[in-house]
Design a protein around this motif. Structure first.
Motif, short mmCIF file in Angstrom:
data_model
loop_
_atom_site.label_atom_id
_atom_site.label_comp_id
_atom_site.label_asym_id
_atom_site.label_seq_id
_atom_site.Cartn_x
_atom_site.Cartn_y
_atom_site.Cartn_z
N ARG A 182 8.44 2.67 5.54
CA ARG A 182 9.82 1.77 5.48
C ARG A 182 9.75 0.15 5.39
N LEU A 183 8.37 -0.64 5.02
CA LEU A 183 8.07 -1.11 4.88
C LEU A 183 8.47 -1.43 3.82
N VAL A 184 7.69 -0.89 2.65
CA VAL A 184 7.65 -0.73 1.24
C VAL A 184 8.87 -0.64 0.72
N GLU A 185 9.55 0.97 1.48
CA GLU A 185 11.33 0.90 0.73
C GLU A 185 12.07 -0.67 1.11
N ASN A 186 11.79 -0.61 2.02
CA ASN A 186 13.04 -2.26 2.22
C ASN A 186 12.93 -3.49 1.04
N ILE A 187 11.34 -4.12 1.45
CA ILE A 187 10.98 -4.88 1.15
C ILE A 187 10.35 -5.01 -0.47
N ARG A 188 10.10 -3.58 -0.63
CA ARG A 188 9.59 -3.91 -2.62
C ARG A 188 11.00 -2.69 -3.38
N GLU A 189 10.97 -1.87 -2.81
CA GLU A 189 12.28 -1.03 -3.81
C GLU A 189 13.44 -1.37 -3.21
N ASP A 190 14.05 -2.06 -2.30
CA ASP A 190 15.68 -2.27 -1.69
C ASP A 190 16.05 -3.22 -2.13
N LYS A 191 15.13 -4.10 -1.68
CA LYS A 191 15.41 -5.88 -2.09
C LYS A 191 14.58 -7.14 -3.16
N GLY A 192 13.18 -6.50 -3.47
CA GLY A 192 13.00 -6.44 -4.53
C GLY A 192 11.56 -7.71 -4.35
N TYR A 193 11.30 -8.27 -2.78
CA TYR A 193 11.22 -9.29 -2.24
C TYR A 193 9.11 -9.46 -2.66
N THR A 194 8.35 -7.77 -3.70
CA THR A 194 7.54 -8.39 -3.75
C THR A 194 7.11 -6.95 -4.62
N TYR A 195 5.20 -7.31 -4.76
CA TYR A 195 5.78 -6.05 -5.65
C TYR A 195 4.96 -5.20 -5.10
N SER A 196 3.76 -5.58 -4.15
CA SER A 196 3.26 -4.18 -3.00
C SER A 196 3.29 -4.89 -2.35
N ALA A 197 3.31 -3.75 -1.15
CA ALA A 197 3.50 -4.59 0.65
C ALA A 197 2.71 -3.11 1.00
N THR A 216 -8.42 -3.77 13.71
CA THR A 216 -7.03 -4.40 13.92
C THR A 216 -6.47 -3.47 12.72
N VAL A 217 -4.22 -3.48 12.95
CA VAL A 217 -3.92 -3.21 11.75
C VAL A 217 -3.30 -4.44 11.06
N GLY A 218 -3.40 -4.64 9.64
CA GLY A 218 -3.04 -5.83 9.42
C GLY A 218 -1.46 -5.09 7.88
N VAL A 219 -1.05 -6.76 7.61
CA VAL A 219 0.39 -6.38 7.03
C VAL A 219 0.11 -7.48 6.26
N ASP A 220 -0.08 -6.77 5.27
CA ASP A 220 -0.13 -7.63 3.71
C ASP A 220 1.30 -7.60 2.67
N ALA A 221 1.80 -9.41 2.02
CA ALA A 221 2.70 -8.66 1.45
C ALA A 221 2.52 -9.94 0.74
N ASP A 222 2.46 -10.65 -0.64
CA ASP A 222 2.20 -11.75 -2.12
C ASP A 222 4.06 -11.76 -2.02
N THR A 223 4.81 -12.87 -2.67
CA THR A 223 6.04 -13.24 -2.04
C THR A 223 5.92 -14.41 -3.40
N ALA A 224 7.28 -14.51 -3.63
CA ALA A 224 7.77 -15.41 -4.64
C ALA A 224 8.36 -17.08 -3.40
N ASN A 225 7.84 -17.87 -3.51
CA ASN A 225 8.36 -18.79 -2.59
C ASN A 225 10.02 -18.77 -1.94
N GLU A 226 10.44 -18.78 -3.46
CA GLU A 226 11.74 -18.43 -2.81
C GLU A 226 12.82 -17.73 -2.22
N VAL A 227 11.73 -16.19 -1.83
CA VAL A 227 12.65 -15.39 -0.94
C VAL A 227 11.48 -14.46 0.24
N THR A 228 10.11 -15.91 0.47
CA THR A 228 9.04 -15.26 1.46
C THR A 228 9.40 -15.80 3.00
#
Length: 460
Positions: free
Chosen positions: A303-318, A330-342
């Motif tokens: 779901r996360l990848v489909e949303n912020i990578r595939e649909d909205k293009g906010y990150t190359y990888s999540a 622990t469970v972790g979540v990570d994503a690298d984004t451009a400043n304007e869409v952080t």
């Protein structure tokens, strides 16, 4: 010349009566059905030897608990790892490299706050040599002054570069945010600390901490496990101590709370890192939680990848995934984004956490991640190297081949309701905390407006 009409992927995937049906998946099979020996040797070393004769090679993994609380422990341990294989009382660096080369082999050493790991491989026929060189390093590594000085200087240069990398900065910021000054936060030592490390300190650390009792040796390959157990007992018999390897102090539990915006002036990209307490592999609910995580962000169709990578293009990888430390997880979540869409990416990341709770995984989603979980485990353990690394990780929790063989059945037995409960119990947004690393002047107005984000001080 005749022209050729090329069909698109969509056209290929359809028939006159509709979409071409996807073939049924085959029956599940065990991830491991392996001849093995799992025993504790007379010196306290646990040996897990597994026969996997796919190729005439052998893989070796030695994990030594290597905790320490002294101020210079991380730096000294890093220098030890860099110089352990540079010479012994019997062999210099060239002789070690030559003997390993003659069996098509190698040995490498890495360290982190939890463990010292020695990895090796070579021709199965050369295993006696591989073990002999390993035993030599464990019992008689010399740490010659010149070698320590040379490798320390190289390490200082690498650390200077490493500490400029955004992912390293984000990782350290996250660990410090959730664990304070716990030794686990010292994954990358300070260059200034490395410069203070002396050969005497490295030799003292080896004597005090490179110990068999509590350590685990995994050997996988074209071997006879029963015979290898006797060989290892004989070759490593001289590596002994009444003391046990040093276990890192347990981690405090992660509690949910505000995210910390860590200033990195001038950065054009940001790193989002979230974390929450999870379950170890030994917990009966782990299989259900594994499928909940995969639904959220654990594979490419999540779901996360489909949303912020595939649909909205906010990150190359999540990505979301587990980290196991000692008996905790622990469970972790990570994503690298451009400043304007952080800010937008963080909003959607939180949204998907909440959606997993209130709109739990469907039967179709669960079946998809179930097949992926089992398939990826089979793929990861199909090679000798993959199986050795997987087993070495499992041994840290006291597990072994049996867990690996039985896990596909546990995954197959998980119900949709159990996955939904795991999502509710462990993926609620309020359970997460974390950091955002980036240019505070650019990011702070929108992030703080979202709520649940506080701005840290520069350099802290």
């Amino acid at each position: 010349m005749t022209s050729v009409d090329h069909r698109s992927a969509e056209e290929i995937g359809r028939t006159a009566t509709g979409p071409r049906p996807v073939p049924e998946l085959g029956a599940q099979k065990a991830a491991a059905d392996l001849s093995h020996v799992d025993t504790v040797l007379s010196n306290g070393l646990r040996l897990l030897a597994v026969r996997k004769p796919t190729v005439p090679l052998v893989e070796l993994r030695l994990r030594i608990p290597f905790g320490g609380t002294a101020p210079l422990h991380a730096a000294t341990a890093e220098v030890l790892a860099e110089t352990m294989l540079t010479g012994t009382a019997r062999r210099d660096r060239i002789e070690i490299d030559t003997e390993l080369a003659l069996i098509g082999g190698e040995l490498d050493t890495v360290v982190d706050p939890e463990r010292l790991t020695i990895s090796g491989n070579g021709l199965a026929a050369g295993l006696p040599t591989l073990l002999d060189v390993l035993a030599d390093a464990l019992t008689a590594a010399s740490y010659v002054d010149d070698e320590v000085a040379r490798e320390s200087a190289r390490l200082v240069e690498r650390l200077a570069v490493s500490r400029t990398q955004p992912r390293v900065i984000a990782r350290e910021a996250l660990l410090r945010h959730v664990y304070g000054d716990h030794p686990a936060t010292r994954e990358v030592p300070q260059a200034a600390d490395v410069e203070q490390v002396t050969p005497e300190a490295v030799r003292a650390l080896h004597t005090a901490s490179v110990l068999p009792r509590g350590s685990v040796l995994v050997i996988v390959g074209d071997i006879d496990p029963e015979r290898i157990a006797a060989d290892v007992e004989r070759v490593l018999g001289g590596w002994s101590s009444d003391a046990s390897a040093v276990v890192m102090p347990g981690l405090p539990e992660v509690t949910g709370g505000d995210l910390l915006l860590v200033p990195r002036a001038g950065a054009v990209q940001s790193q989002i890192r979230l974390i929450a307490q999870s379950l170890p592999r030994t917990d009966p609910r782990y299989a259900a939680l594994q499928l909940a995580n995969m639904t959220y962000g654990g594979y490419f169709s999540s779901r996360l990848v489909e949303n912020i990578r595939e649909d909205k293009g906010y990150t190359y990888s999540a990505h979301s995934g587990f980290e196991f430390t000692g008996t905790t997880a622990t469970v972790g979540v990570d994503a690298d984004t451009a400043n304007e869409v952080t800010a937008a990416a963080l909003l959607e990341t939180r949204y998907e956490l909440g959606r997993l709770v209130v709109v739990p995984p469907t039967a179709e989603e669960v079946e998809s991640v179930r097949q992926y979980a089992v398939g990826s485990l089979l793929t990861a353990t199909s090679s000798q190297a993959g199986l050795a690394s997987q087993l070495a990780a499992l041994t840290a929790a006291g597990l072994g081949v049996e867990w690996l063989a039985e896990h596909p059945e546990r995954v197959a037995a998980v119900t949709v309701e159990e996955v939904a409960q795991a999502a509710l119990d462990f993926f609620a947004p309020a359970r997460f905390t974390g950091v955002v690393v980036g240019d505070a002047e650019t990011l702070a107005p929108r992030l703080t407006a979202l709520g649940g984000v506080i701005v840290g001080e520069p350099g802290k």
